[in-house]
Each structure stands twice: as structure tokens, then as C-alpha cells.
Design an enzyme around this catalytic site. Sequence first.
Site, PDB file in Angstrom:
ATOM      1  NE  ARG A  64       7.621  -2.893   5.935  1.00 67.12           N
ATOM      2  CZ  ARG A  64       6.323  -2.600   6.012  1.00 67.12           C
ATOM      3  NH1 ARG A  64       5.643  -2.303   4.918  1.00 67.12           N
ATOM      4  NH2 ARG A  64       5.711  -2.628   7.177  1.00 67.12           N
ATOM      5  NE  ARG A  92      -4.267  -1.343  10.024  1.00 64.22           N
ATOM      6  CZ  ARG A  92      -3.238  -0.724   9.488  1.00 64.22           C
ATOM      7  NH1 ARG A  92      -3.320   0.522   9.127  1.00 64.22           N
ATOM      8  NH2 ARG A  92      -2.105  -1.371   9.303  1.00 64.22           N
ATOM      9  CE  LYS A 116      -2.260  -0.463   3.922  1.00 61.00           C
ATOM     10  NZ  LYS A 116      -1.942  -1.735   4.537  1.00 61.00           N
ATOM     11  NE  ARG A 136       2.337  -4.631  11.464  1.00 58.08           N
ATOM     12  CZ  ARG A 136       3.246  -4.376  10.523  1.00 58.08           C
ATOM     13  NH1 ARG A 136       4.433  -4.959  10.572  1.00 58.08           N
ATOM     14  NH2 ARG A 136       2.972  -3.555   9.549  1.00 58.08           N
ATOM     15  NE  ARG A 146       6.392  -0.231  10.029  1.00 55.76           N
ATOM     16  CZ  ARG A 146       5.194  -0.174   9.445  1.00 55.76           C
ATOM     17  NH1 ARG A 146       5.057   0.399   8.263  1.00 55.76           N
ATOM     18  NH2 ARG A 146       4.132  -0.669  10.032  1.00 55.76           N
TER      19      ARG A 146
HETATM   20  P1  AMP Z   1       0.780   0.678   9.031  1.00 46.27           P
HETATM   21  O1  AMP Z   1       1.946   1.588   8.860  1.00 46.27           O
HETATM   22  O2  AMP Z   1      -0.413   1.081   8.197  1.00 46.27           O
HETATM   23  O3  AMP Z   1       1.148  -0.792   8.845  1.00 46.27           O
HETATM   24  O4  AMP Z   1       0.293   0.825  10.560  1.00 46.27           O
HETATM   25  C1  AMP Z   1       1.157   0.501  11.620  1.00 46.27           C
HETATM   26  C2  AMP Z   1       0.350   0.290  12.887  1.00 46.27           C
HETATM   27  O5  AMP Z   1      -0.344   1.492  13.228  1.00 46.27           O
HETATM   28  C3  AMP Z   1      -0.724  -0.779  12.826  1.00 46.27           C
HETATM   29  O6  AMP Z   1      -0.209  -2.081  13.045  1.00 46.27           O
HETATM   30  C4  AMP Z   1      -1.659  -0.328  13.956  1.00 46.27           C
HETATM   31  O7  AMP Z   1      -1.117  -0.646  15.221  1.00 46.27           O
HETATM   32  C5  AMP Z   1      -1.605   1.197  13.837  1.00 46.27           C
HETATM   33  N1  AMP Z   1      -2.665   1.706  12.927  1.00 46.27           N
HETATM   34  C6  AMP Z   1      -2.516   2.330  11.730  1.00 46.27           C
HETATM   35  N2  AMP Z   1      -3.692   2.661  11.194  1.00 46.27           N
HETATM   36  C7  AMP Z   1      -4.639   2.221  12.063  1.00 46.27           C
HETATM   37  C8  AMP Z   1      -6.069   2.244  12.070  1.00 46.27           C
HETATM   38  N3  AMP Z   1      -6.762   2.768  11.064  1.00 46.27           N
HETATM   39  N4  AMP Z   1      -6.692   1.692  13.150  1.00 46.27           N
HETATM   40  C9  AMP Z   1      -6.015   1.170  14.181  1.00 46.27           C
HETATM   41  N5  AMP Z   1      -4.675   1.099  14.235  1.00 46.27           N
HETATM   42  C10 AMP Z   1      -3.981   1.627  13.185  1.00 46.27           C
END
Ligand code: AMP
Length: 217
Positions: free
Chosen positions: A128, A88, A13, A172, A161
Site C-alpha cells: 500500500r 473497534r 474501508k 494489527r 504508512r
Molecule cells: P486505521 O487508519 O483505521 O487503520 O487506524 C490506524 C491505527 O489507529 C490503528 O491500528 C489503531 O492503532 C488506531 N486506531 C484507529 N481507530 C481506533 C479505534 N477506534 N480504537 C483504537 N485504536 C484506533
Amino acid sequence: MILALFGPPGCGKGTQAKRLVDHLQTVQLSTGDMLREAIKRNDSLGVKAKEFMSQGKLVPDDLMIDLIKTRISKSDCTSGFMLDGFPRTVAQAKALDQMLRNSGRSGIDHVISFNVPTEELVERLSGRLVCQNCGTSFHEKTKIPRNPNTCDNCSGNLIKRDDDKPEVVRTRLNTFLRDTAPVESFYKDLNLLRVVDAVGPETKVFDRILGSIGAGN
Ligand code: AMP
């Protein structure tokens, strides 16, 4: 145009979002990036979010809904935006729908769902590397940076990360299946879901995405 990118962690994404921003001249709203910024600033959202993120869990809906509500009311979102990582949960999707209605805006135009087999997701996430400065992703085996630990784009430092550690990756992915996958049916029922095969070269995936939203050449 209002777009949302949807898919499990590691589905690409973030990488495709950057291409789409350039191509469609839109604004990327990455909730993951916004939360990581809040953690760096050590503000109250950051302190709360860190606890959930470090365990691979979702940050509570009320915090996420407030965050997006504030962000989309800014002037750079007036003519549209692209959500990356939100909604999400079905509760977030419903709240988004309501906030767009309340502000008199049109709803989401397309939800682009990135389809990648689970084994490939694990492989992508475990290797990654992400630029600390511009967010560009690399991979230890499949997208090796020209110079070790250095971003090809901006010479920023490449890091792993914290939540890409194998044990957190598993949580996750499970969280995605349990809480986030139902969002797909929510948008499918509204006829807004565009499923894209997200395996293969980045340029091919990008073309498929543009085709799916009727913005191809
Ligand atoms: P990402 O960078 O999109 O993979 O997000 C990293 C982490 O941020 C996720 O594993 C969640 O812990 C948190 N996170 C990001 N977006 C959301 C969301 N819309 N709702 C809840 N947690 C989120």
C-alpha cells in the site's frame, strides 16, 4: 443517516469511504486519520496514540470515546455521519450507543462489514502507498500511480504508512481478530450488520455497499 464501516486493516474501508461521502453527501469520521493528524500536531492525544499505533495496538478506549464524542457533537454531524475505524471494541460500541441515546439522536442505521480473506489483506497492506495530502490509496502492484510516488488526484507525495510494515501488519491483524471481530456479533444481534464481499473492482464493491444499505440504483 448514521453509518459505520467495519473491517480489518486493508479491507478497503478508507477507499470506499471517500466514494460514499460523495455519493451520500455525508461526513467521514476516520479515527485513524484523526489520530495521525494529532500525531502531526504533536498534541497530548498524538503523543499518547503514537506509542500504541506504532506497535499495531489499539489506542485505549477512553481516549477514543472522548475523541468521537467531541467530534460528533459538531454541527456538521447534525444530519448524520459515517464512522470509519470506530467502534473497534465492544466497549466503544456500547459507549457510542449510550452517547447517541444521551444526545437524543437516533442510533446507527447500518454497520457495513467488509469481507476480505486474510491472505489478500496482507498482500494489500504490504504494497500500500498512501497520499500524504489527500489520503488516496495506491498499490505497488495492483493500483500503480501514473507517476512514481505521486498521487494521481492531487500530485501529493505517496508514502508507506509506518504501520504497514510486515511485523506491524501481523500485530494489527491479530488485534483485529482478538478485540475488534466481537464488535461484528454485537451489531449482528442488533440486526444492523450488512456484510459485503469486498474483493474485486472498487466500483463493484461500491455497488454492493449501496445495495446493502438500500441506496443502490
Ligand atoms: P486505521 O487508519 O483505521 O487503520 O487506524 C490506524 C491505527 O489507529 C490503528 O491500528 C489503531 O492503532 C488506531 N486506531 C484507529 N481507530 C481506533 C479505534 N477506534 N480504537 C483504537 N485504536 C484506533
